[in-house]
Design a protein around this motif. Structure first.
Motif, PDB file in Angstrom:
ATOM      1  N   THR A 216       0.830  -1.200   0.000  1.00 51.15           N
ATOM      2  CA  THR A 216       0.000   0.000   0.000  1.00 51.15           C
ATOM      3  C   THR A 216       0.869   1.255   0.000  1.00 51.15           C
ATOM      4  OG1 THR A 216      -1.785  -1.190   1.115  1.00 51.15           O
ATOM      5  CG2 THR A 216      -1.852   1.212   1.230  1.00 51.15           C
TER       6      THR A 216
ATOM      7  N   THR B 188       2.359   1.613  -3.534  1.00 52.06           N
ATOM      8  CA  THR B 188       1.421   2.109  -4.542  1.00 52.06           C
ATOM      9  C   THR B 188       1.093   3.589  -4.298  1.00 52.06           C
ATOM     10  OG1 THR B 188      -0.478   1.204  -3.327  1.00 52.06           O
ATOM     11  CG2 THR B 188       0.404  -0.130  -5.140  1.00 52.06           C
TER      12      THR B 188
ATOM     13  N   LEU C 284      -2.858   3.855  -9.522  1.00 50.52           N
ATOM     14  CA  LEU C 284      -2.100   3.502  -8.312  1.00 50.52           C
ATOM     15  C   LEU C 284      -2.786   4.026  -7.055  1.00 50.52           C
ATOM     16  CD1 LEU C 284       1.526   4.020  -9.641  1.00 50.52           C
ATOM     17  CD2 LEU C 284       0.476   1.849  -8.936  1.00 50.52           C
TER      18      LEU C 284
ATOM     19  N   LEU D 299      -5.470   1.600  -6.123  1.00 45.51           N
ATOM     20  CA  LEU D 299      -4.887   0.426  -5.458  1.00 45.51           C
ATOM     21  C   LEU D 299      -4.474   0.748  -4.026  1.00 45.51           C
ATOM     22  CD1 LEU D 299      -2.688  -1.020  -8.353  1.00 45.51           C
ATOM     23  CD2 LEU D 299      -4.814  -1.991  -7.424  1.00 45.51           C
TER      24      LEU D 299
ATOM     25  N   THR E 101      -7.516   1.061  -1.851  1.00 43.85           N
ATOM     26  CA  THR E 101      -8.076  -0.275  -1.611  1.00 43.85           C
ATOM     27  C   THR E 101      -7.255  -0.990  -0.547  1.00 43.85           C
ATOM     28  OG1 THR E 101      -8.929  -0.391  -3.865  1.00 43.85           O
ATOM     29  CG2 THR E 101      -8.675  -2.482  -2.690  1.00 43.85           C
TER      30      THR E 101
ATOM     31  N   ALA F 283     -12.656  -1.818  -4.360  1.00 43.92           N
ATOM     32  CA  ALA F 283     -12.061  -1.993  -5.684  1.00 43.92           C
ATOM     33  C   ALA F 283     -13.136  -1.906  -6.770  1.00 43.92           C
ATOM     34  CB  ALA F 283     -11.317  -3.324  -5.767  1.00 43.92           C
TER      35      ALA F 283
END
Length: 166
Positions: free
Chosen positions: A69, A72, A113, A116, A119, A143
């Protein structure tokens, strides 16, 4: 942008190519300002987590999710800030078309990104607070929400399939 779009800009907006590029650049910069604020907030929150007492209790899979995480979110930052660098390096080089095109690609990569990263952050929080199943369900739902709101809906409208007649 297709030839038809450029013709529309010339006819409807009475824009030159340079004016169109200036308008596109200004729009893109404004959009990036909005997105960068969210990324900065997310990174701030993520970077303080390892220094919290409870962080040491995270399982190895959760630590890996945390690291993914963070990566990203950092990648999103790189891509969302890159257009500024492109603009500064190519400033007064008469390359605004290149800058706008590259900035568009960077913005798309940065937004992907960011989705992501958000999420991953959702899964981390929900798993910590409500358990593994809740984290997994929340991750899938978030998502899907991102995919629907950030990709599917705009692509449907782009293709004229929204039922509004174009």
């Amino acid at each position: 942008m297709t030839i038809d779009d450029q013709e529309w800009d010339r006819n409807a907006r009475h824009e030159t190519e340079t004016q169109r590029l200036d308008r596109n650049w200004a729009s893109l910069v404004q959009e990036l300002r909005v997105v960068q604020t969210g990324v900065q907030f997310l990174i701030s929150a993520l970077l303080i987590l390892p220094f919290q007492a409870g962080f040491t209790t995270l399982s190895q899979p959760m630590r890996l999710l945390y690291l993914g995480t963070v990566c990203t979110a950092m990648g999103a930052t790189v891509f969302l800030v890159a257009p500024v660098s492109w603009h500064r390096i190519l400033f007064r080089q008469h390359r605004l078309g290149n800058v706008v095109a590259a900035a568009h690609r960077c913005a798309m990569a940065g937004i992907a990104l960011l989705g992501l990263a958000l999420t991953g952050a959702t899964i981390l929080v929900m798993t910590t607070v409500a358990g593994t199943i809740a984290g997994a369900v929340a991750g899938v739902l978030v998502a899907l929400l991102f995919a629907g709101a950030w990709v599917v809906a705009p692509w449907r409208w782009r293709d004229g399939r929204d039922g509004s007649g174009g």
